[in-house]
Design a protein around this motif. Structure first.
Motif, short mmCIF file in Angstrom:
data_model
loop_
_atom_site.label_atom_id
_atom_site.label_comp_id
_atom_site.label_asym_id
_atom_site.label_seq_id
_atom_site.Cartn_x
_atom_site.Cartn_y
_atom_site.Cartn_z
N PRO A 148 0.81 -1.22 0.00
CA PRO A 148 0.00 0.00 0.00
C PRO A 148 0.84 1.27 0.00
N THR A 149 0.32 2.30 -0.66
CA THR A 149 0.91 3.63 -0.62
C THR A 149 0.05 4.52 0.27
N LEU A 150 0.66 5.56 0.83
CA LEU A 150 -0.03 6.44 1.76
C LEU A 150 -0.07 7.86 1.21
N THR A 151 -1.24 8.48 1.29
CA THR A 151 -1.41 9.87 0.85
C THR A 151 -1.95 10.68 2.03
N PRO A 152 -1.13 11.56 2.63
CA PRO A 152 -1.63 12.38 3.75
C PRO A 152 -2.49 13.53 3.24
N PHE A 153 -3.39 14.02 4.09
CA PHE A 153 -4.17 15.21 3.74
C PHE A 153 -4.52 15.96 5.02
N THR A 154 -4.73 17.26 4.89
CA THR A 154 -5.02 18.11 6.04
C THR A 154 -6.28 18.94 5.84
N SER A 155 -7.00 18.72 4.75
CA SER A 155 -8.22 19.50 4.50
C SER A 155 -9.39 18.58 4.17
N HIS A 156 -9.36 17.95 3.00
CA HIS A 156 -10.44 17.05 2.61
C HIS A 156 -9.91 15.98 1.67
N MET A 157 -10.60 14.85 1.64
CA MET A 157 -10.20 13.73 0.81
C MET A 157 -11.43 12.91 0.48
N CYS A 158 -11.47 12.35 -0.74
CA CYS A 158 -12.55 11.45 -1.12
C CYS A 158 -11.96 10.10 -1.51
N ALA A 159 -12.78 9.07 -1.42
CA ALA A 159 -12.37 7.73 -1.82
C ALA A 159 -13.53 7.09 -2.56
N GLY A 160 -13.20 6.16 -3.44
CA GLY A 160 -14.24 5.44 -4.17
C GLY A 160 -14.31 5.86 -5.62
N ILE A 161 -15.52 5.86 -6.16
CA ILE A 161 -15.69 6.08 -7.59
C ILE A 161 -15.30 7.50 -7.98
N VAL A 168 -17.44 19.00 -4.60
CA VAL A 168 -18.22 19.68 -3.56
C VAL A 168 -17.34 20.15 -2.40
N PRO A 169 -16.49 19.30 -1.79
CA PRO A 169 -15.62 19.81 -0.72
C PRO A 169 -14.64 20.89 -1.21
N LYS A 170 -14.17 20.76 -2.44
CA LYS A 170 -13.25 21.76 -2.98
C LYS A 170 -13.91 23.14 -3.04
N LEU A 171 -15.21 23.16 -3.32
CA LEU A 171 -15.92 24.43 -3.44
C LEU A 171 -16.30 25.03 -2.09
N PHE A 172 -16.66 24.19 -1.12
CA PHE A 172 -17.29 24.71 0.10
C PHE A 172 -16.48 24.53 1.37
N TRP A 173 -15.41 23.73 1.36
CA TRP A 173 -14.63 23.52 2.57
C TRP A 173 -13.88 24.79 2.97
N ARG A 174 -13.84 25.06 4.29
CA ARG A 174 -13.05 26.16 4.85
C ARG A 174 -12.34 25.65 6.10
N ALA A 175 -11.16 26.18 6.35
CA ALA A 175 -10.33 25.68 7.46
C ALA A 175 -10.96 25.92 8.82
N GLU A 176 -11.85 26.93 8.94
CA GLU A 176 -12.44 27.26 10.23
C GLU A 176 -13.86 26.74 10.39
N MET A 177 -14.29 25.83 9.54
CA MET A 177 -15.67 25.32 9.63
C MET A 177 -15.91 24.64 10.97
N ALA A 186 -20.29 16.91 4.64
CA ALA A 186 -19.98 15.50 4.36
C ALA A 186 -21.21 14.76 3.84
N VAL A 187 -22.36 14.98 4.47
CA VAL A 187 -23.58 14.32 4.02
C VAL A 187 -23.96 14.78 2.62
N VAL A 188 -23.87 16.09 2.38
CA VAL A 188 -24.19 16.63 1.06
C VAL A 188 -23.27 16.03 -0.01
N THR A 189 -22.00 15.88 0.30
CA THR A 189 -21.05 15.33 -0.67
C THR A 189 -21.39 13.89 -1.04
N VAL A 190 -21.67 13.06 -0.03
CA VAL A 190 -22.01 11.66 -0.31
C VAL A 190 -23.33 11.57 -1.07
N MET A 191 -24.31 12.39 -0.71
CA MET A 191 -25.60 12.34 -1.39
C MET A 191 -25.49 12.86 -2.83
#
Length: 229
Positions: A148-161, A168-177, A186-191
């Motif tokens: 396995p390879t490892l990819t760190p992240f400090t803001s948002h990450m998606c997995a799957g298809i 969606v997270p790229k547009l609406f995520w903010r560091a102080e949320m 998170a729910v909106v992104t999955v839906m």
């Protein structure tokens, strides 16, 4: 409203992606939120001529994993071994007292010595969050029989298809949320992924939140409640 993606070129292509489904993880100054759909699709290996059986079964179950000590939270997507890797991590990998290098080596070994998928190119993906260090979240990716390879992240990450919901997270995520804002996003992104890919993502949304005091909570929304959100 998102429109369904174009049809697959063949049923084999659909089956190859069926194991992936969709997850997201979001990090802010106030905590971490991990969310996943619940769809599982039975994976049928090809026969001796490389053909797959046309019929397959859909079922719903949790794809989040929390260690008994609540020190580690995982969510998995991909082939059948993604669940094995996630289970190995929450059972065998306790981050307390480990350096970053020791922790990452432990994560890599959980995916070693697992068989390759015969006749398939699907990968295994596991998002891993240490609850004692919310800035050390990683995505573990196993491709074929490779380590396995490892990819760190400090803001948002998606997995799957591969879906437009990843935007969606790229547009609406903010560091102080606030944590509840991350929860909603998170729910909106999955839906969004579910509406865009209803044959591959579904069954409602499981959410795990981790606040700055390392407190872990689980939530579940059926599709009707998630759509209202």
């Amino acid at each position: 409203m998102p429109q369904p993606r174009p049809c697959y070129a063949g049923f084999d292509d659909l089956l190859e992606d069926c194991g992936m489904t969709f997850q997201t993880a979001l990090i802010s100054a106030h905590g971490v939120v991990v969310a996943s759909d619940r769809l599982f699709v039975e994976r049928v290996p090809p026969d001796s001529q490389g053909r797959r059986r046309i019929l397959f079964q859909r079922t719903h179950a949790k794809k989040t994993r929390i260690a008994r000590s609540q020190n580690v939270v995982c969510v998995f997507a991909g082939g059948g071994y993604s669940q094995t890797i996630a289970d190995n991590i929450v059972i065998d990998c306790n981050p307390i007292g480990l350096t970053d290098a020791e922790w990452e080596r432990c994560l890599r070994t959980t995916g070693n010595n697992l068989p390759e998928y015969v006749g398939e190119t699907v990968s295994d993906e596991v998002i891993v969050v240490r609850t004692d260090d919310l800035e050390s979240a990683l995505k573990v990716i196993r491709q074929g029989g490779d380590s396995p390879t490892l990819t760190p992240f400090t803001s948002h990450m998606c997995a799957g298809i591969d879906t437009d919901a990843r935007v969606v997270p790229k547009l609406f995520w903010r560091a102080e949320m606030a944590l509840d804002e991350l929860h909603t996003l998170a729910v909106v992104t999955v839906m969004h992924a579910c509406q865009e890919n209803p044959t591959l993502v579904g069954g409602g949304v499981d959410v795990v939140t981790i606040d700055q005091t390392h407190h872990v909570q689980e939530f579940y929304y059926n599709e009707q409640k998630a759509e209202k959100i």
